[in-house]
Design an enzyme around this catalytic site. Structure first.
Site, PDB file in Angstrom:
ATOM      1  N   GLU A 297       2.450   2.186   0.929  1.00  0.00           N
ATOM      2  CA  GLU A 297       2.711   2.417   2.360  1.00  0.00           C
ATOM      3  C   GLU A 297       4.076   1.845   2.754  1.00  0.00           C
ATOM      4  O   GLU A 297       4.818   2.436   3.536  1.00  0.00           O
ATOM      5  CB  GLU A 297       1.596   1.772   3.195  1.00  0.00           C
ATOM      6  CG  GLU A 297       0.265   2.504   3.022  1.00  0.00           C
ATOM      7  CD  GLU A 297      -0.882   1.814   3.722  1.00  0.00           C
ATOM      8  OE1 GLU A 297      -1.170   0.642   3.378  1.00  0.00           O
ATOM      9  OE2 GLU A 297      -1.488   2.420   4.624  1.00  0.00           O
TER      10      GLU A 297
ATOM     11  N   GLU B 264      -7.437   1.977  -1.386  1.00  0.00           N
ATOM     12  CA  GLU B 264      -8.206   1.233  -0.389  1.00  0.00           C
ATOM     13  C   GLU B 264      -9.667   1.643  -0.338  1.00  0.00           C
ATOM     14  O   GLU B 264     -10.553   0.813  -0.134  1.00  0.00           O
ATOM     15  CB  GLU B 264      -7.574   1.396   1.003  1.00  0.00           C
ATOM     16  CG  GLU B 264      -6.289   0.601   1.201  1.00  0.00           C
ATOM     17  CD  GLU B 264      -5.033   1.328   0.734  1.00  0.00           C
ATOM     18  OE1 GLU B 264      -5.147   2.310  -0.030  1.00  0.00           O
ATOM     19  OE2 GLU B 264      -3.931   0.899   1.126  1.00  0.00           O
TER      20      GLU B 264
HETATM   21  C1  3H9 Z   1      -4.334  -2.660   1.215  1.00  0.00           C
HETATM   22  O1  3H9 Z   1      -3.252  -2.544   0.718  1.00  0.00           O
HETATM   23  C2  3H9 Z   1      -4.597  -2.483   2.666  1.00  0.00           C
HETATM   24  C3  3H9 Z   1      -3.495  -1.782   3.390  1.00  0.00           C
HETATM   25  O2  3H9 Z   1      -3.660  -0.376   3.322  1.00  0.00           O
HETATM   26  C4  3H9 Z   1      -3.514  -2.115   4.852  1.00  0.00           C
HETATM   27  C5  3H9 Z   1      -3.311  -3.526   5.222  1.00  0.00           C
HETATM   28  C6  3H9 Z   1      -3.189  -3.725   6.693  1.00  0.00           C
HETATM   29  N1  3H9 Z   1      -4.611  -8.754  -3.369  1.00  0.00           N
HETATM   30  O3  3H9 Z   1      -6.426  -6.454 -11.862  1.00  0.00           O
HETATM   31  P1  3H9 Z   1      -5.708  -7.558 -12.506  1.00  0.00           P
HETATM   32  C7  3H9 Z   1      -5.055 -10.149  -8.289  1.00  0.00           C
HETATM   33  S1  3H9 Z   1      -5.691  -3.141   0.317  1.00  0.00           S
HETATM   34  C8  3H9 Z   1      -4.904  -9.934  -3.896  1.00  0.00           C
HETATM   35  O4  3H9 Z   1      -6.444  -8.411 -13.460  1.00  0.00           O
HETATM   36  P2  3H9 Z   1      -4.008  -5.664 -13.835  1.00  0.00           P
HETATM   37  C9  3H9 Z   1      -6.351 -10.068  -9.060  1.00  0.00           C
HETATM   38  O5  3H9 Z   1      -7.421 -10.571  -8.318  1.00  0.00           O
HETATM   39  C10 3H9 Z   1      -5.074  -3.394  -1.306  1.00  0.00           C
HETATM   40  N2  3H9 Z   1      -5.021 -10.157  -5.234  1.00  0.00           N
HETATM   41  O6  3H9 Z   1      -4.352  -7.061 -13.190  1.00  0.00           O
HETATM   42  C11 3H9 Z   1      -6.027 -10.899 -10.267  1.00  0.00           C
HETATM   43  O7  3H9 Z   1      -6.112 -12.255  -9.875  1.00  0.00           O
HETATM   44  P3  3H9 Z   1      -6.542 -13.373 -10.911  1.00  0.00           P
HETATM   45  C12 3H9 Z   1      -4.903  -2.127  -2.020  1.00  0.00           C
HETATM   46  C13 3H9 Z   1      -4.827  -9.132  -6.037  1.00  0.00           C
HETATM   47  O8  3H9 Z   1      -2.632  -5.793 -14.346  1.00  0.00           O
HETATM   48  C14 3H9 Z   1      -4.560 -10.592 -10.522  1.00  0.00           C
HETATM   49  O9  3H9 Z   1      -4.068 -10.079  -9.293  1.00  0.00           O
HETATM   50  N3  3H9 Z   1      -4.559  -2.411  -3.387  1.00  0.00           N
HETATM   51  C15 3H9 Z   1      -4.531  -7.856  -5.549  1.00  0.00           C
HETATM   52  O10 3H9 Z   1      -5.096  -5.245 -14.758  1.00  0.00           O
HETATM   53  C16 3H9 Z   1      -4.322  -9.594 -11.604  1.00  0.00           C
HETATM   54  O11 3H9 Z   1      -5.112  -8.438 -11.336  1.00  0.00           O
HETATM   55  C17 3H9 Z   1      -5.483  -2.441  -4.356  1.00  0.00           C
HETATM   56  O12 3H9 Z   1      -6.643  -2.181  -4.128  1.00  0.00           O
HETATM   57  C18 3H9 Z   1      -4.416  -7.689  -4.155  1.00  0.00           C
HETATM   58  N4  3H9 Z   1      -4.111  -6.497  -3.609  1.00  0.00           N
HETATM   59  O13 3H9 Z   1      -4.026  -4.611 -12.638  1.00  0.00           O
HETATM   60  C19 3H9 Z   1      -4.971  -2.773  -5.730  1.00  0.00           C
HETATM   61  N5  3H9 Z   1      -4.396  -7.020  -6.592  1.00  0.00           N
HETATM   62  O14 3H9 Z   1      -5.504 -13.350 -11.983  1.00  0.00           O
HETATM   63  C20 3H9 Z   1      -5.942  -3.711  -6.383  1.00  0.00           C
HETATM   64  C21 3H9 Z   1      -4.585  -7.757  -7.682  1.00  0.00           C
HETATM   65  O15 3H9 Z   1      -6.611 -14.593 -10.119  1.00  0.00           O
HETATM   66  N6  3H9 Z   1      -5.406  -4.192  -7.629  1.00  0.00           N
HETATM   67  N7  3H9 Z   1      -4.859  -9.028  -7.375  1.00  0.00           N
HETATM   68  O16 3H9 Z   1      -7.879 -12.917 -11.410  1.00  0.00           O
HETATM   69  C22 3H9 Z   1      -5.479  -3.493  -8.794  1.00  0.00           C
HETATM   70  O17 3H9 Z   1      -5.958  -2.373  -8.850  1.00  0.00           O
HETATM   71  C23 3H9 Z   1      -4.961  -4.164 -10.026  1.00  0.00           C
HETATM   72  O18 3H9 Z   1      -4.987  -5.548  -9.796  1.00  0.00           O
HETATM   73  C24 3H9 Z   1      -3.521  -3.769 -10.425  1.00  0.00           C
HETATM   74  C25 3H9 Z   1      -3.080  -4.685 -11.605  1.00  0.00           C
HETATM   75  C26 3H9 Z   1      -3.536  -2.313 -10.917  1.00  0.00           C
HETATM   76  C27 3H9 Z   1      -2.561  -3.952  -9.285  1.00  0.00           C
END
Ligand code: 3H9
Length: 693
Positions: free
Chosen positions: A105, A125
């Site tokens: 975004e 999301e």
């Molecule tokens: C959003 O954006 C809302 C908006 O539209 C509006 C707002 C107003 N936040 O998965 P991994 C942490 S909602 C906080 O093992 P990978 C995760 O917990 C968001 N923490 O790595 C982990 O922590 P830890 C929309 C996050 O390389 C570490 O990062 N976005 C977030 O296999 C490593 O993660 C999503 O839904 C976050 N957003 O994969 C994306 N993301 O090491 C969600 C990650 O302490 N994330 N962490 O356990 C993912 O799909 C995967 O983490 C990603 C990396 C593909 C990014």
């Protein structure tokens, strides 16, 4: 500092630097605004590049901030994007690795976007029970078109940047991203403004209304129990019908409402629970791991074959051992059949089938296991049989090999003691079908070495399992809890319910399958064998004998054409059985139990709180190290409804005060001795807390 600011010959580079994924938490958001303002104030700067350090452009909003004051504290993401979009100097988003959610975004707010090939682009999301809340539902359809955008928003699935090369999202796709972004920015900076804004593009579609209605109809069926997907469609539709600004306001409203829902809480709990499960409190992340290049599996039955497929699928060669050639041939044929089915469904390329089969080496000799780095035993569930296997393994396995048992109930410490290397022994409890089910219970024996645990957890990730560590106890986390659930289900039959009512009530709650349909599928003789062992081991425990009565008539379930239900040949549909229902009523009479009407609410409470109560004991005893581990076991291995987040989160949602009251109430009724309230529930309830804080 969560954001770096550097200048390069007239271009300011704002780099998000908030590991691990450059989440857009408060300090990152503030840093971006500061950077943009600084660039505006510097006359030497003509253009701005916005990018991310490390392995992400940005993984989106910081999910841990949701429902905390930080989430709404300025600058909010909406403010950040507005600041970027209204910058007089052109902003170029340089996207690599991951641009997800708020990250995408943010990029959509920039005037130009350049991406590196291989970057994962998504608005995920919906998988967290929300919708893109910073303009994604308004800008993405304007960038890539209504249909493509709606697909991405409703599925949440990542799309590779190269697939989107000509979608209108990117101005350029470049391998040398940093260089290309600077060059592009210089060119853009030399141009007269105003620079293009995605919000000003039109959504063109020959029949937007019809398409949206079609999408709504399709999604309504699939999104049962999840409110977010339909809200995504509503928000996109608003953008089409009422324009960008009003659409944005509507999107915001939906976001604020969805983020509060129990479904979103459950999905976020599962997101973090999955990641937390891989962390073991006393095994640091930097614990060295053993290299697993070659695996052996003992037993080529359904379980052993399924286990072998997990490793083959990721290219690890497997030696498969059986005692008889016939069994080995049968096992190999089943593996081949499974792969053939995948080819037929188009999930596997035909040429991959032979490649995978070539990774299996069948053998009848233990000597062929000497090179294996990991040996997983999947033989008959009896301690004597395991003893023979592990003693033999101790003789042949190379030093440092990990010796794993797939036992579902036996004592891993006893199994370890059959060897002279208990530190190398661990439980790897796969769930059937092992090549499909996500869950892997990793059973930690008293002497299991830390590097063995670290290795198995890493390997689990590689074979795409959700691994949860359990201490040693009868049934480990999952089966120990399910036993109490089934115990209650059987008591309720005695007290007045019938199998179909129990199943219907818990399936309505959201379980994939009720206890009686499940038991008919798995085979009632399996539970019977376990109960017989229990009667012997725990003579003081009170069990209903009603299921034994069923088994005595040979009704073992689907495989015998009848169990708790009747089945027609070749059809898995469960039909309530008059014979069985009569038998249940007669049993109540025989045991002098007055049958009463049992409400669906009571059925759900007794089944789910039985899980919760045992789960609380498992936590007290340290068998599971955190409540979310228990939830992950139930979400990935036992069909607990995802939108309720697992038994422990569900208990928190109900409130432990209410859970305690219900348990005390059931404890004072017939069959109440099965309810021994877990002290942990009473303690937490008294403090007004839940299992998850
Ligand atoms: C959003 O954006 C809302 C908006 O539209 C509006 C707002 C107003 N936040 O998965 P991994 C942490 S909602 C906080 O093992 P990978 C995760 O917990 C968001 N923490 O790595 C982990 O922590 P830890 C929309 C996050 O390389 C570490 O990062 N976005 C977030 O296999 C490593 O993660 C999503 O839904 C976050 N957003 O994969 C994306 N993301 O090491 C969600 C990650 O302490 N994330 N962490 O356990 C993912 O799909 C995967 O983490 C990603 C990396 C593909 C990014």
């Amino acid at each position: 500092m969560a954001v770096d600011y550097t200048t390069h010959d007239g271009v300011a580079v704002i780099t998000l630097n908030n590991p691990p994924v450059n989440g857009l938490g408060l300090s990152t958001r503030a840093g971006i605004v500061e950077g943009i303002e600084r660039a505006q104030d510097d006359p030497a700067i003509k253009a701005i590049v916005l990018t991310g350090a490390g392995n992400a452009f940005s993984g989106g909003a910081d999910i841990t901030e949701f429902n905390t004051p930080k989430a709404t504290q300025e600058p909010t993401l909406a403010t950040v994007i507005k600041t970027v979009e209204s910058s007089a100097k052109p902003v170029v988003a340089a996207i690599h690795s991951v641009a997800m959610g708020g990250g995408l975004e943010l990029a959509l707010g920039a005037h130009y976007r350049i991406a590196a090939p291989g970057a994962q682009i998504a608005l995920p999301e919906v998988k967290l029970g929300i919708l893109p809340g910073a303009g994604g539902t308004q800008r993405l359809p304007r960038a890539i078109g209504l249909e493509a955008a709606l697909n991405m928003i409703v599925s949440g699935a990542p799309v590779m940047s190269q697939v989107l090369a000509h979608s209108g999202l990117f101005d350029e796709l470049e391998g040398e991203l940093a260089e290309a972004a600077l060059a592009f920015a210089r060119k853009a900076g030399a141009k007269e403004g105003p620079h293009p804004k995605v919000r000003e593009r039109k959504i063109e579609h020959p029949n937007a209304e019809g398409f949206i209605q079609f999408a709504r109809n399709s999604v309504a069926v699939l999104a049962k129990n999840f409110p977010a997907p339909l809200k995504c469609i509503d928000a996109v539709e608003a953008g089409v019908k009422i324009g960008f600004d009003k659409g944005l306001a509507f999107e915001r409203e939906c976001f604020v409402a969805l983020v509060q829902t129990p479904e979103s809480r459950a999905l976020r709990h599962a997101f973090f629970g999955e990641r937390a499960a891989s962390k073991i409190p006393d095994v640091p992340a930097d614990t060295p791991v053993r290299e697993i290049r070659q695996v052996a599996v003992i037993g080529a039955g359904t379980m052993g074959g399924g286990i072998a497929m997990n490793f083959i699928n990721v290219g690890i060669p497997v030696t498969l051992l059986e005692t008889k050639q016939e069994a080995l041939d049968r096992g190999l044929a089943t593996i081949r059949k499974n792969y053939e089915a995948s080819v037929k469904k188009g999930k596997l390329k035909p040429e991959a089938l032979e490649e995978r089969m070539a990774l299996v080496t069948p053998t009848l000799s233990y000597d062929d296991l000497k090179n294996a780095d990991l040996i997983v035993e999947a033989v008959f569930e009896e301690l004597g049989v395991k003893e023979q296997v592990f003693k033999r393994l101790d003789e042949v396995a190379k030093s440092g090999a990990i010796l794993a048992s797939n036992t579902s109930t036996l004592d891993v410490d006893k199994i370890a003691a059959f060897t002279k290397r208990p530190q190398d022994v661990v439980g790897m409890h796969f769930f059937s079908p092992a090549n499909v089910m996500k869950l892997l219970e990793v059973v930690r024996g008293k002497q299991t070495a830390k590097d063995v645990l670290a290795t198995v957890m890493k390997l689990a990730k590689k074979i795409r399992k959700t691994a949860v560590v359990s201490g040693v106890c009868d049934g480990f986390i999952g089966n120990r809890m399910i036993e109490q659930y089934i115990r209650q289900a059987l008591f309720m039959l005695e007290e007045g319910a019938l199998p179909a009512q129990v199943d219907r009530a818990i399936e309505k709650f959201g379980f994939a399958m009720g206890p009686f349909r499940m038991s008919d599928l798995a085979g009632n003789d399996i539970g019977w064998a376990i109960r017989k062992r229990r009667y012997h081991e725990y003579p003081e425990m009170h069990y209903s004998k009603i299921a034994d009565r069923l088994c005595e008539t040979g009704r073992f379930g689907q495989k015998t054409g009848g169990g708790w239900y009747d089945y027609k040949a070749g059809d898995r549909t469960a039909h309530p059985s008059k014979v069985v229902d009569d038998m249940i009523v007669a049993y109540s009479k025989e045991t002098n139990t007055e049958r009463r009407k049992i409400s669906d609410e009571e059925i759900v409470e007794r089944l789910v709180f039985a899980l919760v109560n045992e789960g609380a004991k498992i936590l007290e005893e340290g068998i599971a190290s955190k409540a979310s581990d228990i939830d992950m076991v139930y979400l990935t291995g036992y069909g607990f409804p995802l939108y309720r987040g697992g038994p422990m989160l569900y208990a928190d949602t109900v409130g432990l005060y209410n859970v305690e009251r219900a348990i005390r109430r059931y404890a004072s009724r017939p069959n109440g001795d099965a309810w021994q309230l877990a002290p942990r529930i009473a303690e937490l309830a008294a403090q007004g807390r839940g299992f998850n804080g």
